[in-house]
Design a protein around this motif. Sequence first.
Motif, short mmCIF file in Angstrom:
data_model
loop_
_atom_site.label_atom_id
_atom_site.label_comp_id
_atom_site.label_asym_id
_atom_site.label_seq_id
_atom_site.Cartn_x
_atom_site.Cartn_y
_atom_site.Cartn_z
N GLY A 96 0.81 -1.22 0.00
CA GLY A 96 0.00 0.00 0.00
C GLY A 96 0.83 1.26 0.00
N LYS A 97 0.17 2.36 0.25
CA LYS A 97 0.84 3.67 0.32
C LYS A 97 1.72 3.71 1.56
N ASP A 98 2.86 4.39 1.44
CA ASP A 98 3.77 4.50 2.58
C ASP A 98 4.56 5.79 2.48
N ASP A 99 5.29 6.08 3.54
CA ASP A 99 6.14 7.28 3.56
C ASP A 99 7.62 6.92 3.37
N GLY A 100 7.87 5.70 2.93
CA GLY A 100 9.23 5.21 2.75
C GLY A 100 9.67 4.31 3.89
N MET A 101 8.94 4.34 4.99
CA MET A 101 9.26 3.50 6.16
C MET A 101 8.01 2.88 6.78
N VAL A 102 6.94 3.65 6.83
CA VAL A 102 5.72 3.23 7.53
C VAL A 102 4.55 3.22 6.56
N PRO A 103 3.78 2.13 6.54
CA PRO A 103 2.57 2.10 5.72
C PRO A 103 1.53 3.08 6.28
N VAL A 104 0.89 3.82 5.40
CA VAL A 104 -0.12 4.78 5.84
C VAL A 104 -1.19 4.07 6.67
N ASP A 118 0.56 15.51 2.15
CA ASP A 118 0.81 15.04 0.79
C ASP A 118 2.23 15.34 0.31
N ASN A 119 2.79 14.36 -0.36
CA ASN A 119 4.09 14.49 -1.02
C ASN A 119 5.25 14.69 -0.03
N THR A 120 5.12 14.14 1.17
CA THR A 120 6.24 14.18 2.12
C THR A 120 6.66 12.75 2.45
N THR A 121 7.92 12.61 2.82
CA THR A 121 8.49 11.31 3.18
C THR A 121 8.55 11.18 4.71
N HIS A 122 9.07 10.05 5.15
CA HIS A 122 9.21 9.77 6.57
C HIS A 122 10.02 10.86 7.29
N THR A 123 10.99 11.42 6.61
CA THR A 123 11.81 12.46 7.25
C THR A 123 11.48 13.86 6.77
#
Length: 162
Positions: A96-104, A118-123
């Motif tokens: 699924g969708k994630d922030d690069g580390m954690v699934p939404v 929107d459009n941001t990563t884990h960091t």
Amino acid sequence: NFVTHSMGTGILRYYLKENPLKNLGKVVFISPPSHGSHLADIPFVDKLPFILGKVVPQFSTKKDSFVNQLGEPDYNYLILIGNKTNNPFYSMLIPGKDDGMVPVDSAKMKSENFKIIDNTTHTSILKDTRTMKEISNFLKNTTIQENKAEEKKIENFSEKRE
């Protein structure tokens, strides 16, 4: 009030579960692996404590993992998470969708106070001005609905001035 990020959210949830605070204000969880991350489920993760530390396996998606034993918080909290990866390899391992580390979906808990930046990563979520605005609004107001009402007032005021 507390504002925490990533694994710090689990540590704070544990602390507040074990040590309830009489005067606890509000809590903001940024990119929380509330129900774990599939990255912690990789078989060799627990074999690399010298690189990853001993805590990473505790944030697995398994039902008996540390983070999944914490239960639902009984205090006022807001969850913020991104939806852009900063590591395509990791995202291949995360469903699924994630922030690069954690699934939404894993970040969600029962509260309606949940927002995707929107459009941001884990960091990168930590440096995004929208994140700071959401945190500020939440700490000033009670709920996302009140935050939206406040934003609407500001929009209406701006339109009247034009």
